[in-house]
Design a protein around this motif. Sequence first.
Motif, PDB file in Angstrom:
ATOM      1  N   MET A 113       0.690  -1.297   0.013  1.00  0.00           N
ATOM      2  CA  MET A 113       0.097   0.044   0.153  1.00  0.00           C
ATOM      3  C   MET A 113       0.636   1.366   0.081  1.00  0.00           C
ATOM      4  N   ALA A 114       2.159   1.120   0.281  1.00  0.00           N
ATOM      5  CA  ALA A 114       3.165   2.318   0.342  1.00  0.00           C
ATOM      6  C   ALA A 114       3.028   3.124  -0.751  1.00  0.00           C
ATOM      7  N   PRO A 115       3.317   2.655  -2.043  1.00  0.00           N
ATOM      8  CA  PRO A 115       3.199   3.493  -3.452  1.00  0.00           C
ATOM      9  C   PRO A 115       1.828   4.058  -3.421  1.00  0.00           C
ATOM     10  N   GLY A 116       0.878   3.743  -2.858  1.00  0.00           N
ATOM     11  CA  GLY A 116      -0.477   4.146  -2.965  1.00  0.00           C
ATOM     12  C   GLY A 116      -0.298   5.626  -2.246  1.00  0.00           C
ATOM     13  N   ALA A 117       0.208   5.660  -1.065  1.00  0.00           N
ATOM     14  CA  ALA A 117       0.137   6.925  -0.424  1.00  0.00           C
ATOM     15  C   ALA A 117       1.045   7.975  -1.043  1.00  0.00           C
ATOM     16  N   LEU A 118       2.238   7.363  -1.697  1.00  0.00           N
ATOM     17  CA  LEU A 118       3.148   8.279  -2.315  1.00  0.00           C
ATOM     18  C   LEU A 118       2.327   8.865  -3.686  1.00  0.00           C
ATOM     19  N   PHE A 119       1.667   8.049  -4.362  1.00  0.00           N
ATOM     20  CA  PHE A 119       0.896   8.421  -5.560  1.00  0.00           C
ATOM     21  C   PHE A 119      -0.307   9.594  -5.128  1.00  0.00           C
ATOM     22  N   GLU A 120      -0.723   9.434  -4.012  1.00  0.00           N
ATOM     23  CA  GLU A 120      -1.826  10.596  -3.799  1.00  0.00           C
ATOM     24  C   GLU A 120      -1.173  11.754  -3.403  1.00  0.00           C
ATOM     25  N   VAL A 121      -0.056  11.701  -2.768  1.00  0.00           N
ATOM     26  CA  VAL A 121       0.972  13.210  -2.453  1.00  0.00           C
ATOM     27  C   VAL A 121       1.160  13.607  -3.954  1.00  0.00           C
ATOM     28  N   ILE A 122       1.924  12.869  -4.610  1.00  0.00           N
ATOM     29  CA  ILE A 122       2.507  13.369  -5.999  1.00  0.00           C
ATOM     30  C   ILE A 122       1.047  13.985  -6.806  1.00  0.00           C
ATOM     31  N   ILE A 123       0.053  13.201  -6.869  1.00  0.00           N
ATOM     32  CA  ILE A 123      -0.973  13.778  -7.826  1.00  0.00           C
ATOM     33  C   ILE A 123      -1.527  15.035  -6.959  1.00  0.00           C
ATOM     34  N   GLY A 124      -1.454  15.041  -5.857  1.00  0.00           N
ATOM     35  CA  GLY A 124      -2.245  15.990  -5.199  1.00  0.00           C
ATOM     36  C   GLY A 124      -1.186  17.408  -5.679  1.00  0.00           C
ATOM     37  N   PHE A 125      -0.101  17.260  -5.261  1.00  0.00           N
ATOM     38  CA  PHE A 125       0.977  18.422  -5.548  1.00  0.00           C
ATOM     39  C   PHE A 125       0.765  18.832  -7.191  1.00  0.00           C
ATOM     40  N   TRP A 126       0.548  17.769  -7.945  1.00  0.00           N
ATOM     41  CA  TRP A 126       0.569  18.020  -9.528  1.00  0.00           C
ATOM     42  C   TRP A 126      -0.863  18.942  -9.708  1.00  0.00           C
ATOM     43  N   LEU A 127      -2.033  18.249  -9.304  1.00  0.00           N
ATOM     44  CA  LEU A 127      -3.055  18.938  -9.690  1.00  0.00           C
ATOM     45  C   LEU A 127      -3.139  20.363  -8.854  1.00  0.00           C
ATOM     46  N   LEU A 128      -2.412  20.656  -7.846  1.00  0.00           N
ATOM     47  CA  LEU A 128      -2.416  22.046  -7.248  1.00  0.00           C
ATOM     48  C   LEU A 128      -1.540  22.655  -7.823  1.00  0.00           C
ATOM     49  N   PHE A 129      -0.305  22.534  -8.302  1.00  0.00           N
ATOM     50  CA  PHE A 129       0.437  23.476  -8.925  1.00  0.00           C
ATOM     51  C   PHE A 129       0.701  23.427 -10.640  1.00  0.00           C
ATOM     52  N   LYS A 130       0.385  22.318 -10.960  1.00  0.00           N
ATOM     53  CA  LYS A 130       0.308  22.031 -12.432  1.00  0.00           C
ATOM     54  C   LYS A 130      -1.180  22.210 -13.173  1.00  0.00           C
ATOM     55  N   GLY A 131      -2.062  21.724 -12.512  1.00  0.00           N
ATOM     56  CA  GLY A 131      -3.424  21.680 -12.816  1.00  0.00           C
ATOM     57  C   GLY A 131      -3.418  20.563 -13.904  1.00  0.00           C
ATOM     58  N   VAL A 132      -4.688  20.637 -14.624  1.00  0.00           N
ATOM     59  CA  VAL A 132      -4.875  19.705 -15.742  1.00  0.00           C
ATOM     60  C   VAL A 132      -4.921  20.490 -17.094  1.00  0.00           C
ATOM     61  N   ASN A 133      -4.377  19.606 -18.326  1.00  0.00           N
ATOM     62  CA  ASN A 133      -4.292  19.930 -19.623  1.00  0.00           C
ATOM     63  C   ASN A 133      -5.823  19.932 -19.969  1.00  0.00           C
ATOM     64  N   VAL A 134      -6.600  21.071 -20.067  1.00  0.00           N
ATOM     65  CA  VAL A 134      -8.096  21.067 -20.471  1.00  0.00           C
ATOM     66  C   VAL A 134      -8.013  21.193 -22.042  1.00  0.00           C
ATOM     67  N   ASN A 135      -6.994  21.602 -22.548  1.00  0.00           N
ATOM     68  CA  ASN A 135      -6.862  21.565 -24.061  1.00  0.00           C
ATOM     69  C   ASN A 135      -7.030  20.126 -24.944  1.00  0.00           C
ATOM     70  N   GLN A 136      -6.907  19.007 -23.915  1.00  0.00           N
ATOM     71  CA  GLN A 136      -6.943  17.782 -24.340  1.00  0.00           C
ATOM     72  C   GLN A 136      -8.530  17.262 -24.028  1.00  0.00           C
ATOM     73  N   GLN A 137      -9.258  17.920 -23.622  1.00  0.00           N
ATOM     74  CA  GLN A 137     -10.617  17.669 -23.207  1.00  0.00           C
ATOM     75  C   GLN A 137     -11.518  17.283 -24.374  1.00  0.00           C
ATOM     76  N   LYS A 138     -11.796  16.055 -24.116  1.00  0.00           N
ATOM     77  CA  LYS A 138     -12.871  15.277 -25.141  1.00  0.00           C
ATOM     78  C   LYS A 138     -14.326  15.588 -24.956  1.00  0.00           C
ATOM     79  N   GLN A 139     -15.084  15.394 -25.809  1.00  0.00           N
ATOM     80  CA  GLN A 139     -16.568  15.638 -25.630  1.00  0.00           C
ATOM     81  C   GLN A 139     -17.181  14.835 -24.727  1.00  0.00           C
ATOM     82  N   PRO A 140     -18.136  15.076 -24.034  1.00  0.00           N
ATOM     83  CA  PRO A 140     -18.753  14.160 -23.138  1.00  0.00           C
ATOM     84  C   PRO A 140     -19.239  12.979 -23.628  1.00  0.00           C
ATOM     85  N   GLN A 141     -19.230  11.906 -22.991  1.00  0.00           N
ATOM     86  CA  GLN A 141     -19.562  10.547 -23.655  1.00  0.00           C
ATOM     87  C   GLN A 141     -20.726  10.163 -22.806  1.00  0.00           C
TER      88      GLN A 141
END
Length: 235
Positions: free
Chosen positions: A207-235
């Motif tokens: 389970m240890a890598p899972g905790a690390l993943f959530e920390v990394i994705i948390g910082f990524w979303l906070l500081f990098k955000g998401v690439n909305v230019n790649q957004q697809k049409q709703p399905q």
Amino acid sequence: MIDKSTTSSTNIYTKVAGITYILIIILALIPSSIFDIGSMLKAKDAAKNLVGHEGIFRIGIAIEFMMFLLVMVLSWALYVILKPVNKNLALLGLIFRFGEAILGCVIIVFYLMVLMFLGGAEYLQVFEAEQLQALARFSLILSGVGYHILLTVMGIGGLVFCYLFYISTYIPRPLAAWGIITYLTMIIYGFINIALQNPQSELAYAMAPGALFEVIIGFWLLFKGVNVNQQKQPQ
């Protein structure tokens, strides 16, 4: 074409998700550093130990409760972010992550029952001390079972959200793939603990890598955000 208002709104929800990811991990680590209720209950003077440290136990339990409230906020934010990719799958992820939070609240009730059984209330005087300790241990066992069910439910919700991140390329695909593997491992770990009576305790290290993943994705979303230019049409 994505308008600026949509991009701005997505950025807000992305930061909310990032902050809550990080706070959830921080809050998850605090209770275990405050107390080990399992070890305390194994002692002969468990009741005395709990009564003497009830305030600390309640603080730890309150922190866990706050954590599961944040899981609800995170679920909502991820749903809003990923709804444009696939609304039905985003809703599925929301349902399972909300289910995780609800199960977490049930587990907290079991913890509070432990304190109630060993709290020395007058209405419990009809029970022997050994009986109350047995009931407290039983409540603790139920909380452990609930935790393994929670992991499975959490894993399914997280898997769905990471899959949507992967196909949308909102975040780097290697990071999304790491999340898929993380939550798949969580599902397997939860099922193993439900199916087997006494699985190897070393399995918890998976389970240890899972905790690390959530920390990394948390910082990524906070500081990098998401690439909305790649957004697809709703399905």
